[in-house]
Design a protein around this motif. Sequence first.
Motif, short mmCIF file in Angstrom:
data_model
loop_
_atom_site.label_atom_id
_atom_site.label_comp_id
_atom_site.label_asym_id
_atom_site.label_seq_id
_atom_site.Cartn_x
_atom_site.Cartn_y
_atom_site.Cartn_z
N ARG A 201 78.38 90.79 -34.35
CA ARG A 201 77.27 90.27 -34.69
C ARG A 201 76.09 91.24 -35.15
NH1 ARG A 201 77.12 84.74 -34.29
NH2 ARG A 201 78.65 83.92 -32.24
N GLU A 202 76.18 92.12 -34.12
CA GLU A 202 75.13 93.19 -34.25
C GLU A 202 75.39 94.06 -35.33
OE1 GLU A 202 72.79 96.57 -31.51
OE2 GLU A 202 74.58 95.77 -30.98
N THR A 203 76.77 94.54 -35.61
CA THR A 203 76.90 95.10 -36.94
C THR A 203 76.59 94.35 -38.12
OG1 THR A 203 78.66 96.23 -35.56
CG2 THR A 203 79.07 96.24 -37.84
N VAL A 204 77.29 93.27 -38.35
CA VAL A 204 76.84 92.45 -39.41
C VAL A 204 75.27 92.49 -39.80
CG1 VAL A 204 77.00 90.25 -40.39
CG2 VAL A 204 79.03 91.05 -39.26
N ASP A 205 74.58 92.32 -38.75
CA ASP A 205 73.13 92.13 -38.91
C ASP A 205 72.32 93.31 -39.25
OD1 ASP A 205 72.92 89.54 -37.89
OD2 ASP A 205 72.50 89.90 -35.75
N SER A 206 73.01 94.43 -38.97
CA SER A 206 72.59 95.70 -39.71
C SER A 206 72.94 95.70 -40.99
CB SER A 206 73.21 97.01 -38.87
OG SER A 206 74.51 97.10 -39.35
N VAL A 207 73.72 95.35 -41.57
CA VAL A 207 73.87 95.33 -43.08
C VAL A 207 72.86 94.26 -43.71
CG1 VAL A 207 75.76 94.87 -44.99
CG2 VAL A 207 76.52 95.76 -42.80
N LEU A 208 72.91 93.16 -42.98
CA LEU A 208 72.13 91.97 -43.65
C LEU A 208 70.39 92.45 -43.56
CD1 LEU A 208 73.70 88.63 -42.02
CD2 LEU A 208 73.88 89.81 -44.39
N GLN A 209 69.89 93.37 -42.72
CA GLN A 209 68.67 94.00 -42.68
C GLN A 209 68.64 94.93 -43.70
OE1 GLN A 209 68.46 94.48 -38.49
NE2 GLN A 209 68.94 92.41 -37.89
N THR B 149 67.28 97.50 -46.71
CA THR B 149 66.29 97.44 -47.61
C THR B 149 66.62 97.25 -48.97
OG1 THR B 149 66.36 99.95 -47.76
CG2 THR B 149 64.64 98.95 -46.36
N LEU B 150 68.08 97.77 -49.28
CA LEU B 150 68.70 97.22 -50.76
C LEU B 150 69.29 95.85 -50.63
CD1 LEU B 150 69.69 98.22 -53.63
CD2 LEU B 150 71.59 99.16 -52.30
N ALA B 151 69.00 94.80 -51.23
CA ALA B 151 69.23 93.70 -50.98
C ALA B 151 70.70 93.06 -51.86
CB ALA B 151 68.16 92.57 -51.12
N ASP B 152 70.57 93.93 -52.81
CA ASP B 152 71.91 93.85 -53.87
C ASP B 152 73.28 94.34 -53.39
OD1 ASP B 152 73.24 92.95 -56.18
OD2 ASP B 152 72.59 94.36 -57.49
N PRO C 134 68.23 100.64 -41.39
CA PRO C 134 67.94 99.75 -42.55
C PRO C 134 67.80 100.39 -43.73
CG PRO C 134 66.35 99.32 -40.73
CD PRO C 134 67.37 100.48 -40.45
N GLU C 135 67.76 101.76 -44.13
CA GLU C 135 67.56 102.25 -45.46
C GLU C 135 68.85 102.98 -45.88
OE1 GLU C 135 66.12 105.51 -42.41
OE2 GLU C 135 66.13 103.27 -42.56
N LYS C 136 70.13 102.66 -45.00
CA LYS C 136 71.42 103.36 -45.24
C LYS C 136 71.77 103.15 -46.78
CE LYS C 136 75.76 104.17 -45.11
NZ LYS C 136 76.45 105.42 -45.08
N LEU C 137 71.84 101.95 -47.14
CA LEU C 137 72.35 101.84 -48.53
C LEU C 137 71.59 102.29 -49.71
CD1 LEU C 137 73.96 97.96 -48.32
CD2 LEU C 137 74.88 100.42 -47.97
#
Length: 305
Positions: free
Chosen positions: A21-29, A31-34, A98-101
Motif C-alpha cells: 500500500r505504501e509503495t503504491v501511494d508513493s507513486v500516486l503522490q 508531482t508528475l501526474a501523467d 514525490p519528485e522522482k518521476l
Amino acid sequence: MSDNPIVSVIIPVYNTGEVLRETVDSVLQQTLADFELILIDDGSSDPVTEKILDSLQDPRIRVIRQGNAGVAAARNRGCAEARGKYISFLDHDDLFLPEKLLESKKLLDENPTAVIAYSDIIPFGEYAENAIKLASAESIDITVLLEQNRIYSMSCVVVRSDILKNSGIVFDPQCVPCDDWDFYLHCACKGQIIRSKKALVKYRIHGNNQSSNMLKMYYAGIYVLHKSLQKLDVISVETGIPKRRLRKAARYALAEHHYGIVFQYLQKKCSLTCAIGNAVKAFFYHPFSGKITGYLRKKIFSNKN
C-alpha cells in the motif's frame, strides 16, 4: 489517463503483504501526474496482497496477473505492456520521493543521448545502518559499470522505452539476482547512464533483501561478467571502446567477485577448498596487492589450525 503517458511505472508483485500500500501511494503522490502504474502480480497466493490489488481504483493503475515466473519475467511483462515514453521501475517495498518521476523526466529530456537516468537512495527500515556505500559518478560508461554496478536498485532507474523495444533489451532470469546489472550493461551499449544530483528513492533494508545473500550475488555477478566477455567484439563496436579496456574492467570485476566468495566462505568457516579455488581464480583474473593476498593467507592458514 492518456493512452500515451509520459512514464510507465512497473512494480513486480509477489506475496508482498501490507507494505505494498505504501509503495503504491508513493507513486500516486508524484508531482508528475501523467503516468501509468503497472503492477505485475507474479502468481501471489497471499490474501493480503490480493486484497490490496483488488482495492486499487485509480484509473492510472493496471493490475496484470500471471503465473509465478520470477522477478525478471515480471519486469519483462511490465515492459511489454508499457505505453509510456519512459519506463520507471519500483520494487514492491521501496518508495518514490514525490519528485522522482519529474526529476528523472527532466534529466532525460535535457540529455537526449542518455538511455538511463538514475538516482541515489535514502536507506530506511530495520537495517538501514547496514546500507552499502556505492561510489557515485555524474555519468557511467560501460567500463565503469563493468568494474562495479554503481546503481543501487532497479527502483532508482528510469529508462527510455524505445531503446528497450528497438534493441530487444530484456531482463535475463538466469542472471537473478544480478539481472539488473546485466540490464544496465546492455543499456550502456546504447547511450549514457546519468545520475540525478538528488536522492529520489527510499530504499527499504531488511533481512530479506535479495542482496543479503552475498554468495548468490557473487555467483550471479560472475555469470553476468562472463556473458559480457563473450560479446566483447559487439560491445566494442557499439560503444567505440577498445576491447582491451573492456576486458580489463571485466577481469577486475571477476577478481573482486571471486575474492568476495573467498571472504564469504572464510567468514562462514566452511568449504576451505572452495575458498582456495576462488582465491586462485581471483589472482588469475587480477593479481591484487600484497595487503589483500596477505590477508587471505592469514585467514586460510588460521582456519587450518
